[in-house]
Write an enzyme that holds these catalytic residues in place. Structure first.
Site, PDB file in Angstrom:
ATOM      1  CD  GLU A  84     -63.182 -22.862   0.187  1.00 63.74           C
ATOM      2  OE1 GLU A  84     -63.807 -21.907  -0.248  1.00 63.74           O
ATOM      3  OE2 GLU A  84     -63.674 -23.729   0.943  1.00 63.74           O
ATOM      4  CB  CYS A 116     -61.685 -21.549  -6.753  1.00 59.88           C
ATOM      5  SG  CYS A 116     -63.130 -22.073  -5.825  1.00 59.88           S
ATOM      6  CG  HIS A 238     -62.647 -22.007 -11.076  1.00 58.99           C
ATOM      7  ND1 HIS A 238     -62.304 -23.124 -10.360  1.00 58.99           N
ATOM      8  CD2 HIS A 238     -63.716 -21.454 -10.433  1.00 58.99           C
ATOM      9  CE1 HIS A 238     -63.113 -23.241  -9.316  1.00 58.99           C
ATOM     10  NE2 HIS A 238     -63.980 -22.239  -9.334  1.00 58.99           N
TER      11      HIS A 238
END
Ligand SMILES: [Zn+2]
Lengths: 353, 141, 389
Positions: A84, A116, A238
């Site tokens: 990103e 992400c 994550h």
């Protein structure tokens, strides 16, 4: 979705050397940084130096992967970089990385963006190209140099780092048995075109966003594969901070031992697209043949990608001596204060800029 | 620097592409089309062979720069070094992520990929090699 | 080849000449040189101008005819040649003019050197100053000119045990001499402590190890030695004029602690002048960075490699020592208008040999040497001048 023979041939990571602590950030904004760090379970986060960006981090990570796997870069048929924080709004990161590792010109390349989880999305695409026989090696990179607005809660976690995975069918050190995704329209975190820093929905980023997607996706892949948490030696989530993944793990029925190696954010911060991949790399740094790993990525906006992975015997011959093991990046770094951090992150503008 | 001017050297700046004299085997970086060692230029002219540097080397001399070269202002103070590469040639480049006081002659370094400079806020970004200190690859535990 | 003499010298003030343009200082130096001889402009066969970077500093190329034109000589239609060899542009212009007169092609020429450096902001000036290094393989990677000399200094310290204060002494010496030169950019004296304590630029070099950016011009009139006495009572013979070159980038040289181009230019010059370093007691050496001056003392043959530092500490170099250097103030104090440096060095030797150096006059020199360097040592030019008895 079945893996159809695709797996991980090699991997590499890169984490910038500099570190800053929540305590030091809090000192500047009149916040109890120690408490903030405890709350987020973050001891320190990585900071890129002014000459590092997503392109340099991706390149360094991929160079390690290529060297460890003794891969001929000309055999890379696809290269995708998920981030990103691509340095250019228009002009691919992937072409520069491909050129810098000697993979050009006979390959397809593109940049991915899905907050992400752009890196895990790239792995899925590579799996398809590899298992269909269209290419020999596909490279999936997740890498970021994320920024939180000064003083924002994000500033305590947003860091820099990346992981590169070479996906192929032969000599794989880990087989990807299956992958599954869970995707909805959930605006928990975003950055509009031309804006310097991202915005987020505060507490909305928790329950309806991260936890819902991660747990549903995790449950989904285990149901499809007929497994339970007990079947996995390792689990990687994550990790936007050090707390969310622990809670998600508990919700799904995993224990601390299974999460041990997959947790990297407490020491290097949230590397965004790099987070789950660096966690997986740390697991592979330690894993033994036939161990099973569950990976569940997450990207705001929102979606989760899960992977069911089994380590193969090949990992015994894999050359871990090249590059920096993740553990070393978790333990070591150069501590800097907020002034240097602000200079490095371009928060100080020079005259004429 | 114009886009084309930087772009045409990217193979060397990204990947350390060098050249080797077939007559005396000396390796040159950047690549040369004539060997300066072989005094009869016809021996090497049009015969130089492309080759690749490994990126490994050691510091031959070093300085800490406080008055930056144009475009390097944000990095002051930075370490600039002459690095003797394993294959022979000496390169000029920055040494990154190091306390200048730590740097010494003979220090092993390896090439790393970094941003060199940007053509302002809207121009292209130039990438190329710098040097990083070689640290022991194994974790302490 | 016939012998060549210097018939006149002229020089402007060196420094920040805010009210003076490039063409003005060029003309002033040229006319002063002509005035000091008995020649007039109609006697000239050609004009040579050493200039490093007028295009970058003042957007003006084609400065040969420009200076000629504003000197009122456009109607003569004589050749006017601009010569560029980095910071050695001045001496290079002299070397070319020397060859032209020695060959018999031209009889009388004016050779000038000029640079107008203060019409750009400091950062732009530093960037232009870096333009004599390899742009693709040095500058792109973060090298400034000072940093290249910093790399040289560090290695000289490693290889020869040279101490930081040894080359710092050159700056002290230059300022001491500059204080006696009314044309010098800096006329203040400085102490060793000030040099050592100055802000770092490229370690081990600090602010006071670096020559300044200056405006300035200098000029000489050359003619055949055989008729020289018709035009001046004190002609000075050019006993040697020698150029040597080397790899452009510092990293490619055989050694970085010996400037080979200086060694070779000096050897050729001593051979041409049929003399050797032991007979020379007067020199203007190129010390754009103090370490460069220290190495010049070695590379020109005055001291063995590694011995110049001690000689500077012991006071063997300087007024009253065995060797007198940089009575002009050198590049550090007299100033460093790139294209003018090489000509100004020769002008100072001429003044010394003629006994016209005022308070900084050394007693009875017969010979003097001028040493001008381009880049980090890719070009070196050595001139040896002597009195005509
Ligand atoms: Zn050769």
């Amino acid at each position: 979705m079945k893996g159809n023979g695709a797996g991980i041939v090699s991997y590499g990571t890169y984490v910038p050397r500099y570190r800053i602590s929540p305590d030091e950030i809090g000192r500047v904004w009149g916040v109890d940084g120690v408490a903030m760090g405890k709350n987020l379970n973050i001891h320190s986060k990585s900071v890129p130096s002014p000459d590092e960006d997503t392109i340099t981090i991706s390149t360094e990570a991929l160079r390690v992967a290529i060297a460890r796997g003794n891969i001929d870069p000309r055999e890379i048929g696809a290269l995708y970089v998920g981030s990103e924080s691509h340095p250019y709004a228009v002009k691919p990161t992937a072409t520069i990385v491909a050129q810098a590792v000697g993979a050009t010109p006979n390959l397809t390349a593109a940049d991915f963006e899905f907050a992400c989880k752009a890196g895990t999305a790239a792995i899925q695409v590579c799996m398809g190209l590899v298992s269909s026989g269209m290419i020999k090696y596909g490279v999936a990179i997740g890498s970021d140099t994320s920024q939180g607005a000064p003083g924002d809660a994000l500033e305590y976690s947003a860091s820099a780092g990346g992981g590169a995975f070479v996906i192929g069918k032969d000599h794989i050190i880990a087989k990807i048995n299956a992958t599954q995704s869970y995707t909805t329209d959930t605006p928990d975190f975003w950055r509009r075109e031309g804006q310097r820093y991202p915005s987020h929905g505060g507490r909305f980023t928790g329950e309806p966003a991260y936890f819902r997607h991660v747990t549903e996706c995790g449950k989904g892949i285990m149901k499809a594969e007929g497994t339970t948490p007990a079947d996995y030696q390792h689990v990687v989530f994550h990790q936007p901070n050090g707390k969310f993944p622990l809670r998600a793990g508990k919700m799904l029925g995993f224990n601390d031992d299974q999460m041990r190696y997959g947790m990297v954010t407490p020491w290097i911060g949230n590397t965004y697209s790099g987070a789950a991949l660096i966690g997986l790399a740390n697991v592979l740094d330690h894993a033994k043949p036939s161990e099973r790993i569950l990976v569940v990525g997450y990207g705001s906006g929102a979606g989760s990608d899960a992977f069911d992975v089994t380590v193969t015997d090949e990992i015994s011959h894999y050359d871990h001596s090249i590059g920096t093991p993740v553990q070393k990046d978790l333990e070591e770094g150069i501590s800097i204060n907020y002034s240097i951090y602000a200079k490095f992150r371009g928060k100080i503008r020079l005259s004429g800029e | 620097m114009s886009v084309a001017r930087f772009w045409r050297e990217t193979l060397r700046r990204y990947n350390l592409g060098a050249s080797k004299c077939p007559e005396c085997q000396t390796v040159f970086f950047p690549p040369r089309s004539v060997c300066p060692q072989c005094t009869v230029h016809r021996k090497s002219m049009t015969k130089m062979e492309p080759c690749q540097l490994s990126g490994k080397g050691e510091i031959f001399s070093y300085t800490t720069v406080y008055e930056a070269a144009d475009g390097f202002e944000m990095q002051v103070p930075y370490v600039l070094a002459l690095v003797k590469m394993a294959e022979g040639p000496v390169l000029t480049g920055q040494v990154v992520d190091v306390d200048p006081k730590e740097v010494h002659e003979g220090m092993p370094v390896k090439a790393t990929f970094r941003k060199l400079r940007e053509d302002g806020d809207s121009g292209v970004i130039h990438y190329g090699y710098k040097f990083a200190i070689v640290r022991s690859p194994t974790a302490s535990k | 080849m016939r012998e060549v003499a210097i018939l006149g010298v002229g020089q402007t003030q060196f420094g920040e000449l805010w009210d003076r343009s490039f063409r003005e200082i060029g003309i002033e130096a040229g006319f002063k040189a002509l005035e000091s001889s008995k020649l007039s402009s109609k006697d000239l066969s050609a004009l040579y101008i050493g200039n490093m970077a007028s295009g970058a500093f003042i957007d003006q190329e084609h400065v040969g005819p420009l200076v000629l034109d504003y000197s009122g000589l456009a109607g003569h239609h004589i050749p006017s040649v601009r010569v560029e060899a980095g910071e050695a542009s001045g001496a290079m212009a002299l070397a070319q003019a020397y060859l032209a007169v020695a060959s018999g092609a031209y009889d009388f020429v004016v050779v000038g050197g000029a640079e107008k450096m203060t019409d750009v902001p400091d950062e732009r000036g530093a960037a232009i100053a870096s333009s004599t290094m390899d742009q693709e393989w040095e500058r792109v990677f973060g090298a400034s000119m000072a940093s290249l000399w910093g790399l040289i200094a560090r290695r000289h310290m490693i290889d020869h045990g040279t101490k930081r204060e040894e080359f710092a002494r050159l700056s002290v010496l230059d300022h001491e001499n500059g204080s006696k030169n009314p044309l010098a950019h800096f006329r203040n004296k400085i102490t060793l402590e000030q040099v050592l304590g100055a802000n770092p630029v490229a370690e081990p070099l600090g602010m006071l190890d670096c020559a300044p950016s200056s405006d300035g011009a200098a000029a000489l009139v050359l003619g055949p030695l055989e008729t020289a006495r018709k035009y001046t009572d004190t002609p000075i013979r050019i006993s040697a004029s020698q150029i040597a070159t080397d790899f452009v980038a510092l990293m490619h040289r055989r050694s970085i602690t010996t400037i080979d181009s200086t060694v070779i230019a000096a050897q050729r010059a001593f051979q041409q002048a049929k003399t050797d370093p032991s007979h020379l007691r007067l020199a203007e050496i190129h010390d754009s960075y103090s370490i460069g001056g220290l190495m010049a003392l070695e590379d020109l043959g005055f001291y063995p490699k590694g011995a110049a530092g001690k000689a500077l500490s012991d006071g063997a170099v300087g007024t009253g020592g065995k060797l007198t250097i940089n009575t002009s103030g050198g590049l550090k104090a007299q100033g460093q208008p790139f294209g003018a440096v090489g000509i100004a060095q020769v002008a100072e030797i001429v003044r010394q040999l003629r006994g016209e150096a005022g308070p900084r006059q050394v007693s009875g020199p017969e010979m003097g040497l001028a040493h001008n360097v381009g880049g980090s040592g890719a070009t070196s030019i050595v001139h040896i001048l002597s009195r005509v008895n």
